[in-house]
Design a protein around this motif. Structure first.
Motif, mmCIF file in Angstrom:
data_model
loop_
_atom_site.group_PDB
_atom_site.id
_atom_site.type_symbol
_atom_site.label_atom_id
_atom_site.label_comp_id
_atom_site.label_asym_id
_atom_site.label_seq_id
_atom_site.Cartn_x
_atom_site.Cartn_y
_atom_site.Cartn_z
ATOM 1 N N ALA A 181 0.826 -1.210 0.000
ATOM 2 C CA ALA A 181 0.000 0.000 0.000
ATOM 3 C C ALA A 181 0.860 1.260 0.000
ATOM 4 O O ALA A 181 0.578 2.223 -0.726
ATOM 5 C CB ALA A 181 -0.934 -0.001 1.209
ATOM 6 N N ALA A 182 1.932 1.256 0.789
ATOM 7 C CA ALA A 182 2.818 2.425 0.853
ATOM 8 C C ALA A 182 3.498 2.683 -0.487
ATOM 9 O O ALA A 182 3.579 3.825 -0.951
ATOM 10 C CB ALA A 182 3.863 2.225 1.954
ATOM 11 N N VAL A 183 3.970 1.613 -1.129
ATOM 12 C CA VAL A 183 4.640 1.776 -2.431
ATOM 13 C C VAL A 183 3.644 2.226 -3.494
ATOM 14 O O VAL A 183 3.938 3.108 -4.306
ATOM 15 C CB VAL A 183 5.337 0.461 -2.844
ATOM 16 C CG1 VAL A 183 5.955 0.602 -4.237
ATOM 17 C CG2 VAL A 183 6.419 0.082 -1.845
ATOM 18 N N VAL A 184 2.451 1.632 -3.493
ATOM 19 C CA VAL A 184 1.419 2.032 -4.462
ATOM 20 C C VAL A 184 1.050 3.499 -4.274
ATOM 21 O O VAL A 184 0.910 4.254 -5.250
ATOM 22 C CB VAL A 184 0.167 1.133 -4.328
ATOM 23 C CG1 VAL A 184 -1.004 1.706 -5.113
ATOM 24 C CG2 VAL A 184 0.476 -0.272 -4.813
ATOM 25 N N LEU A 185 0.887 3.930 -3.034
ATOM 26 C CA LEU A 185 0.554 5.339 -2.776
ATOM 27 C C LEU A 185 1.695 6.270 -3.192
ATOM 28 O O LEU A 185 1.453 7.387 -3.656
ATOM 29 C CB LEU A 185 0.230 5.535 -1.291
ATOM 30 C CG LEU A 185 -1.127 4.983 -0.830
ATOM 31 C CD1 LEU A 185 -1.269 5.127 0.682
ATOM 32 C CD2 LEU A 185 -2.265 5.702 -1.536
ATOM 33 N N SER A 186 2.939 5.811 -3.039
ATOM 34 C CA SER A 186 4.067 6.644 -3.476
ATOM 35 C C SER A 186 4.060 6.801 -4.996
ATOM 36 O O SER A 186 4.365 7.885 -5.512
ATOM 37 C CB SER A 186 5.388 6.032 -2.999
ATOM 38 O OG SER A 186 5.757 4.911 -3.775
ATOM 39 N N ILE A 187 3.702 5.734 -5.719
ATOM 40 C CA ILE A 187 3.584 5.827 -7.181
ATOM 41 C C ILE A 187 2.429 6.752 -7.558
ATOM 42 O O ILE A 187 2.516 7.546 -8.499
ATOM 43 C CB ILE A 187 3.400 4.422 -7.795
ATOM 44 C CG1 ILE A 187 4.665 3.581 -7.583
ATOM 45 C CG2 ILE A 187 3.072 4.510 -9.278
ATOM 46 C CD1 ILE A 187 4.521 2.130 -7.990
ATOM 47 N N THR A 188 1.321 6.668 -6.784
ATOM 48 C CA THR A 188 0.174 7.534 -7.028
ATOM 49 C C THR A 188 0.519 8.998 -6.771
ATOM 50 O O THR A 188 0.033 9.896 -7.473
ATOM 51 C CB THR A 188 -0.996 7.115 -6.115
ATOM 52 O OG1 THR A 188 -1.255 5.713 -6.292
ATOM 53 C CG2 THR A 188 -2.255 7.889 -6.453
ATOM 54 N N ALA A 189 1.370 9.238 -5.775
ATOM 55 C CA ALA A 189 1.760 10.610 -5.436
ATOM 56 C C ALA A 189 2.817 11.179 -6.375
ATOM 57 O O ALA A 189 3.057 12.393 -6.384
ATOM 58 C CB ALA A 189 2.275 10.659 -3.996
ATOM 59 N N ALA A 190 3.455 10.316 -7.175
ATOM 60 C CA ALA A 190 4.558 10.751 -8.037
ATOM 61 C C ALA A 190 4.174 11.896 -8.985
ATOM 62 O O ALA A 190 4.934 12.865 -9.106
ATOM 63 C CB ALA A 190 5.104 9.564 -8.826
ATOM 64 N N PRO A 191 3.004 11.842 -9.663
ATOM 65 C CA PRO A 191 2.656 12.964 -10.545
ATOM 66 C C PRO A 191 2.570 14.306 -9.815
ATOM 67 O O PRO A 191 2.955 15.341 -10.367
ATOM 68 C CB PRO A 191 1.286 12.557 -11.107
ATOM 69 C CG PRO A 191 1.267 11.075 -11.005
ATOM 70 C CD PRO A 191 2.028 10.753 -9.769
ATOM 71 N N LEU A 192 2.078 14.280 -8.567
ATOM 72 C CA LEU A 192 2.000 15.524 -7.790
ATOM 73 C C LEU A 192 3.397 16.027 -7.416
ATOM 74 O O LEU A 192 3.673 17.227 -7.494
ATOM 75 C CB LEU A 192 1.167 15.296 -6.524
ATOM 76 C CG LEU A 192 -0.314 14.969 -6.748
ATOM 77 C CD1 LEU A 192 -0.984 14.630 -5.420
ATOM 78 C CD2 LEU A 192 -1.026 16.137 -7.424
ATOM 79 N N LEU A 193 4.279 15.100 -7.017
ATOM 80 C CA LEU A 193 5.649 15.491 -6.681
ATOM 81 C C LEU A 193 6.378 16.047 -7.902
ATOM 82 O O LEU A 193 7.141 17.009 -7.801
ATOM 83 C CB LEU A 193 6.409 14.297 -6.111
ATOM 84 C CG LEU A 193 5.946 13.761 -4.755
ATOM 85 C CD1 LEU A 193 6.712 12.490 -4.394
ATOM 86 C CD2 LEU A 193 6.131 14.821 -3.672
ATOM 87 N N ILE A 194 6.130 15.426 -9.048
ATOM 88 C CA ILE A 194 6.774 15.888 -10.285
ATOM 89 C C ILE A 194 6.236 17.255 -10.696
ATOM 90 O O ILE A 194 7.001 18.155 -11.058
ATOM 91 C CB ILE A 194 6.563 14.851 -11.412
ATOM 92 C CG1 ILE A 194 7.336 13.565 -11.087
ATOM 93 C CG2 ILE A 194 7.000 15.416 -12.765
ATOM 94 C CD1 ILE A 194 6.998 12.387 -11.971
ATOM 95 N N ARG A 195 4.916 17.422 -10.605
ATOM 96 C CA ARG A 195 4.305 18.673 -11.052
ATOM 97 C C ARG A 195 4.672 19.849 -10.150
ATOM 98 O O ARG A 195 4.900 20.963 -10.630
ATOM 99 C CB ARG A 195 2.783 18.509 -11.102
ATOM 100 C CG ARG A 195 2.064 19.737 -11.636
ATOM 101 C CD ARG A 195 0.601 19.460 -11.848
ATOM 102 N NE ARG A 195 -0.080 20.605 -12.424
ATOM 103 C CZ ARG A 195 -1.381 20.616 -12.751
ATOM 104 N NH1 ARG A 195 -2.114 19.543 -12.570
ATOM 105 N NH2 ARG A 195 -1.924 21.692 -13.257
ATOM 106 N N TYR A 196 4.720 19.591 -8.840
ATOM 107 C CA TYR A 196 4.926 20.691 -7.889
ATOM 108 C C TYR A 196 6.312 20.641 -7.248
ATOM 109 O O TYR A 196 6.503 21.200 -6.164
ATOM 110 C CB TYR A 196 3.847 20.649 -6.811
ATOM 111 C CG TYR A 196 2.457 20.855 -7.353
ATOM 112 C CD1 TYR A 196 2.043 22.106 -7.829
ATOM 113 C CD2 TYR A 196 1.551 19.799 -7.420
ATOM 114 C CE1 TYR A 196 0.769 22.299 -8.343
ATOM 115 C CE2 TYR A 196 0.272 19.987 -7.928
ATOM 116 C CZ TYR A 196 -0.118 21.240 -8.383
ATOM 117 O OH TYR A 196 -1.376 21.417 -8.897
ATOM 118 N N ASN A 197 7.281 20.002 -7.896
ATOM 119 C CA ASN A 197 8.604 19.863 -7.277
ATOM 120 C C ASN A 197 9.265 21.222 -7.030
ATOM 121 O O ASN A 197 9.909 21.427 -6.013
ATOM 122 C CB ASN A 197 9.502 18.960 -8.106
ATOM 123 C CG ASN A 197 9.951 19.603 -9.418
ATOM 124 O OD1 ASN A 197 10.944 20.312 -9.459
ATOM 125 N ND2 ASN A 197 9.229 19.355 -10.484
#
Length: 203
Positions: A181-197
């Motif tokens: 679940a933690a790894v899946v959520l990190s992949i899900t959060a990746a677009p937000l981290l990339i967009r707002y880095n």
């Protein structure tokens, strides 16, 4: 022994790959056959996976190293175009497989551990990548931190390692669900981290 095998598998392709693959692909390119070119690329990937499997290492590691070797040749763009259909199909299959691993009903009782592992994963990967890019590539701290954010999510090898741990009964089913679940959520959060880095780095 496993460590020696792993180091050897990583060093040998780096030394042999360029010298061996370039002449092979030059000869294949002379045939002007897209099918033969694609089959050669797939043969290299499957051959590397077969070698690592017989060394009792992950087949995914072999395929990954084959991709690194192929990426170092001047034919990398043609290879990327030829294998794109396989990539798209297998990428979809990968995410379906990951989704099948996750049991949502077991998570409400352990959500705090999921959040803790998720934040630890992102923070740890960001820090490691930031330090590497800062001291190896001599990037400024701001750019190094942004690079860390771009690569902070869990990757495919996280699931490979998790599968090995499950097969060897190193973690129980509940722990498996929490980590997945933690790894899946990190992949899900990746677009937000990339967009707002940049915003996060400035903050």
């Amino acid at each position: 022994i496993a460590l020696v095998k792993g180091v050897g598998v990583c060093i040998v392709p780096a030394m042999v790959g360029k010298r061996l693959l370039r002449p092979i692909f030059h000869e294949v390119a002379k045939s002007h056959s897209n099918e033969l070119f694609m089959l050669t690329a797939l043969l290299v990937a499957l051959g590397a996976a077969w070698v690592t499997h017989h060394l009792q290492l992950s087949m995914a590691l072999g395929a990954f190293l084959a991709g690194l070797m192929l990426g170092e040749t001047e034919f990398r763009h043609q290879i990327e175009i030829d294998i794109r259909p396989f990539r798209d199909v297998l990428l979809g299959l990968f995410f379906v497989t990951v989704g099948a691993l996750l049991r949502i009903d077991t998570l409400p009782n352990h959500w705090h551990w999921v959040v803790c592992i998720l934040l630890s994963l992102i923070a740890f990967k960001t820090l490691v990548i930031m330090l590497l890019t800062r001291f190896v590539c001599a990037l400024p701290y701001a750019k190094a931190f942004r690079t860390g954010l771009l690569l902070a999510q869990g990757g495919e090898f996280g699931f490979v390692i998790l599968t090995v741990a499950i097969n060897n009964k190193l973690i129980d089913p509940i722990q498996t669900q929490v980590v997945v679940a933690a790894v899946v959520l990190s992949i899900t959060a990746a677009p937000l981290l990339i967009r707002y880095n940049k915003v996060i780095a400035n903050w």
